[in-house]
Motif scaffolding. Structure first.
Motif, PDB file in Angstrom:
ATOM      1  N   ALA A 113      50.087   6.605-134.937  1.00  0.00           N
ATOM      2  CA  ALA A 113      48.805   7.315-134.825  1.00  0.00           C
ATOM      3  C   ALA A 113      48.509   8.122-136.083  1.00  0.00           C
ATOM      4  CB  ALA A 113      48.805   8.218-133.596  1.00  0.00           C
ATOM      5  N   VAL A 114      49.521   8.816-136.599  1.00  0.00           N
ATOM      6  CA  VAL A 114      49.315   9.628-137.812  1.00  0.00           C
ATOM      7  C   VAL A 114      49.123   8.719-139.024  1.00  0.00           C
ATOM      8  CG1 VAL A 114      50.302  11.393-139.316  1.00  0.00           C
ATOM      9  CG2 VAL A 114      50.607  11.567-136.839  1.00  0.00           C
ATOM     10  N   LYS A 115      49.899   7.640-139.108  1.00  0.00           N
ATOM     11  CA  LYS A 115      49.763   6.717-140.237  1.00  0.00           C
ATOM     12  C   LYS A 115      48.393   6.026-140.223  1.00  0.00           C
ATOM     13  CE  LYS A 115      54.679   5.894-140.998  1.00  0.00           C
ATOM     14  NZ  LYS A 115      54.718   6.477-142.333  1.00  0.00           N
ATOM     15  N   GLN A 116      47.840   5.781-139.040  1.00  0.00           N
ATOM     16  CA  GLN A 116      46.496   5.212-138.972  1.00  0.00           C
ATOM     17  C   GLN A 116      45.456   6.212-139.477  1.00  0.00           C
ATOM     18  OE1 GLN A 116      46.701   3.921-134.843  1.00  0.00           O
ATOM     19  NE2 GLN A 116      46.806   1.779-135.490  1.00  0.00           N
ATOM     20  N   LYS A 117      45.683   7.486-139.222  1.00  0.00           N
ATOM     21  CA  LYS A 117      44.783   8.516-139.754  1.00  0.00           C
ATOM     22  C   LYS A 117      44.867   8.543-141.282  1.00  0.00           C
ATOM     23  CE  LYS A 117      43.566  13.376-139.137  1.00  0.00           C
ATOM     24  NZ  LYS A 117      43.874  14.637-138.437  1.00  0.00           N
ATOM     25  N   VAL A 118      46.091   8.412-141.806  1.00  0.00           N
ATOM     26  CA  VAL A 118      46.274   8.355-143.257  1.00  0.00           C
ATOM     27  C   VAL A 118      45.529   7.148-143.817  1.00  0.00           C
ATOM     28  CG1 VAL A 118      47.952   8.026-145.122  1.00  0.00           C
ATOM     29  CG2 VAL A 118      48.497   9.558-143.223  1.00  0.00           C
ATOM     30  N   HIS A 119      45.633   6.019-143.125  1.00  0.00           N
ATOM     31  CA  HIS A 119      44.962   4.789-143.568  1.00  0.00           C
ATOM     32  C   HIS A 119      43.446   4.964-143.596  1.00  0.00           C
ATOM     33  CE1 HIS A 119      44.417   0.519-144.273  1.00  0.00           C
ATOM     34  NE2 HIS A 119      43.606   0.469-143.241  1.00  0.00           N
ATOM     35  N   GLU A 120      42.905   5.670-142.615  1.00  0.00           N
ATOM     36  CA  GLU A 120      41.462   5.928-142.592  1.00  0.00           C
ATOM     37  C   GLU A 120      41.037   6.781-143.788  1.00  0.00           C
ATOM     38  OE1 GLU A 120      40.622   7.749-138.825  1.00  0.00           O
ATOM     39  OE2 GLU A 120      41.364   6.018-137.701  1.00  0.00           O
ATOM     40  N   LEU A 121      41.900   7.711-144.173  1.00  0.00           N
ATOM     41  CA  LEU A 121      41.578   8.597-145.296  1.00  0.00           C
ATOM     42  C   LEU A 121      41.778   7.924-146.651  1.00  0.00           C
ATOM     43  CD1 LEU A 121      43.322  11.819-143.934  1.00  0.00           C
ATOM     44  CD2 LEU A 121      40.844  11.475-144.162  1.00  0.00           C
ATOM     45  N   GLU A 122      42.820   7.106-146.760  1.00  0.00           N
ATOM     46  CA  GLU A 122      43.207   6.501-148.047  1.00  0.00           C
ATOM     47  C   GLU A 122      43.526   5.023-147.847  1.00  0.00           C
ATOM     48  OE1 GLU A 122      43.089   7.864-150.933  1.00  0.00           O
ATOM     49  OE2 GLU A 122      43.003  10.012-150.509  1.00  0.00           O
ATOM     50  N   GLN A 123      42.499   4.196-147.751  1.00  0.00           N
ATOM     51  CA  GLN A 123      42.705   2.791-147.419  1.00  0.00           C
ATOM     52  C   GLN A 123      43.291   1.967-148.552  1.00  0.00           C
ATOM     53  OE1 GLN A 123      39.195   1.018-145.785  1.00  0.00           O
ATOM     54  NE2 GLN A 123      38.749   2.797-144.514  1.00  0.00           N
ATOM     55  N   PHE A 124      43.242   2.466-149.768  1.00  0.00           N
ATOM     56  CA  PHE A 124      43.645   1.640-150.902  1.00  0.00           C
ATOM     57  C   PHE A 124      44.938   2.112-151.576  1.00  0.00           C
ATOM     58  CE2 PHE A 124      39.038   1.219-150.426  1.00  0.00           C
ATOM     59  CZ  PHE A 124      38.983  -0.137-150.139  1.00  0.00           C
ATOM     60  N   VAL A 125      45.743   2.882-150.860  1.00  0.00           N
ATOM     61  CA  VAL A 125      47.037   3.318-151.398  1.00  0.00           C
ATOM     62  C   VAL A 125      48.106   2.374-150.846  1.00  0.00           C
ATOM     63  CG1 VAL A 125      48.721   5.187-151.545  1.00  0.00           C
ATOM     64  CG2 VAL A 125      46.265   5.710-151.566  1.00  0.00           C
ATOM     65  N   PRO A 126      48.668   1.504-151.694  1.00  0.00           N
ATOM     66  CA  PRO A 126      49.616   0.496-151.205  1.00  0.00           C
ATOM     67  C   PRO A 126      50.796   1.067-150.427  1.00  0.00           C
ATOM     68  CG  PRO A 126      48.974   0.024-153.463  1.00  0.00           C
ATOM     69  CD  PRO A 126      48.400   1.372-153.123  1.00  0.00           C
ATOM     70  N   LEU A 127      51.347   2.185-150.882  1.00  0.00           N
ATOM     71  CA  LEU A 127      52.494   2.775-150.187  1.00  0.00           C
ATOM     72  C   LEU A 127      52.131   3.149-148.754  1.00  0.00           C
ATOM     73  CD1 LEU A 127      55.410   3.872-150.249  1.00  0.00           C
ATOM     74  CD2 LEU A 127      54.445   6.049-151.026  1.00  0.00           C
ATOM     75  N   TYR A 128      50.988   3.804-148.574  1.00  0.00           N
ATOM     76  CA  TYR A 128      50.563   4.200-147.230  1.00  0.00           C
ATOM     77  C   TYR A 128      50.339   2.968-146.349  1.00  0.00           C
ATOM     78  CZ  TYR A 128      49.500   8.837-149.245  1.00  0.00           C
ATOM     79  OH  TYR A 128      49.564  10.054-149.869  1.00  0.00           O
ATOM     80  N   ASN A 129      49.714   1.935-146.915  1.00  0.00           N
ATOM     81  CA  ASN A 129      49.440   0.729-146.136  1.00  0.00           C
ATOM     82  C   ASN A 129      50.721   0.014-145.734  1.00  0.00           C
ATOM     83  OD1 ASN A 129      46.735   1.250-146.384  1.00  0.00           O
ATOM     84  ND2 ASN A 129      46.438  -0.118-148.118  1.00  0.00           N
TER      85      ASN A 129
END
Length: 198
Positions: A113-129
């Motif tokens: 759930a938290v990582k999906q929030k991160v993805h919504e904020l920063e969709q183009f950061v490979p590490l987060y994805n």
């Protein structure tokens, strides 16, 4: 040296020391252990200095929280990062660190759930994805994980390794597909994927 009371500099130095501590490059295990311990000690010192200089600086609070994580004080690190997120609930870097704690202690659904929030904020950061894709996989959302890994691999500068996909396919018993990704050189992208590039 020019401004010894610049708290953001001390927080950034903490980040550099933490990175250096996690980067293994020494021939012997003893030297590796010694150097990593040295960098971790430096990180604690610089994080404390950053907090002393500016208690309200989120980067300083985050840096200190992560040094607690390095020391395996997971509950304390979670508590400190939770406080930072009260002040700034949209800080992707802090959210990612917080989600990694949840992930590390096996709270996978919360971490997703938290990582999906991160993805919504920063969709183009490979590490987060990549981190989100791994969490989705562990949560049983295999198709979503595969899709996210593929998007990262086939996007210019995506950074996701074909080995991650191979692991997922192998875990599903889809060994031929796993072998296909293992035989693909990581820096190259198949021609048919060109249309996925932004």
């Amino acid at each position: 040296e020019k401004n010894p009371d610049f708290a953001p500099g001390w927080a950034a130095l903490t980040r550099a020391y933490r990175f250096a501590a996690s980067f293994r490059r020494f021939a012997s295990a003893e030297e590796d252990t010694r150097v990593r311990a040295s960098y971790r000690a430096k990180a604690v010192t610089t994080a404390r200095r950053a907090v002393e200089l500016d208690r309200n600086l989120m980067e300083a609070q985050t840096a200190y929280a992560l040094t607690q994580l390095d020391a395996r004080r997971w509950a304390l690190a979670e508590e400190l990062l939770s406080k930072v997120l009260v002040s700034d609930p949209y800080n992707a870097d802090v959210l990612d660190s917080y989600s990694n704690i949840l992930y590390g202690v096996g709270r996978i659904k919360e971490a997703v759930a938290v990582k999906q929030k991160v993805h919504e904020l920063e969709q183009f950061v490979p590490l987060y994805n990549g981190n989100l894709a791994q969490a989705l996989w562990l949560d049983g959302q295999t198709d979503a994980a595969i899709t996210l890994f593929k998007q990262g691999m086939f996007r210019r500068g995506g950074g996701n390794s074909p080995f991650e996909l191979a692991r997922i396919y192998a875990s599903l018993g889809r060994y031929e597909e796993a072998a296909d990704f293992l035989s693909m050189p990581a820096p190259q992208v198949p021609q048919q994927a060109q249309d996925l590039w932004p």
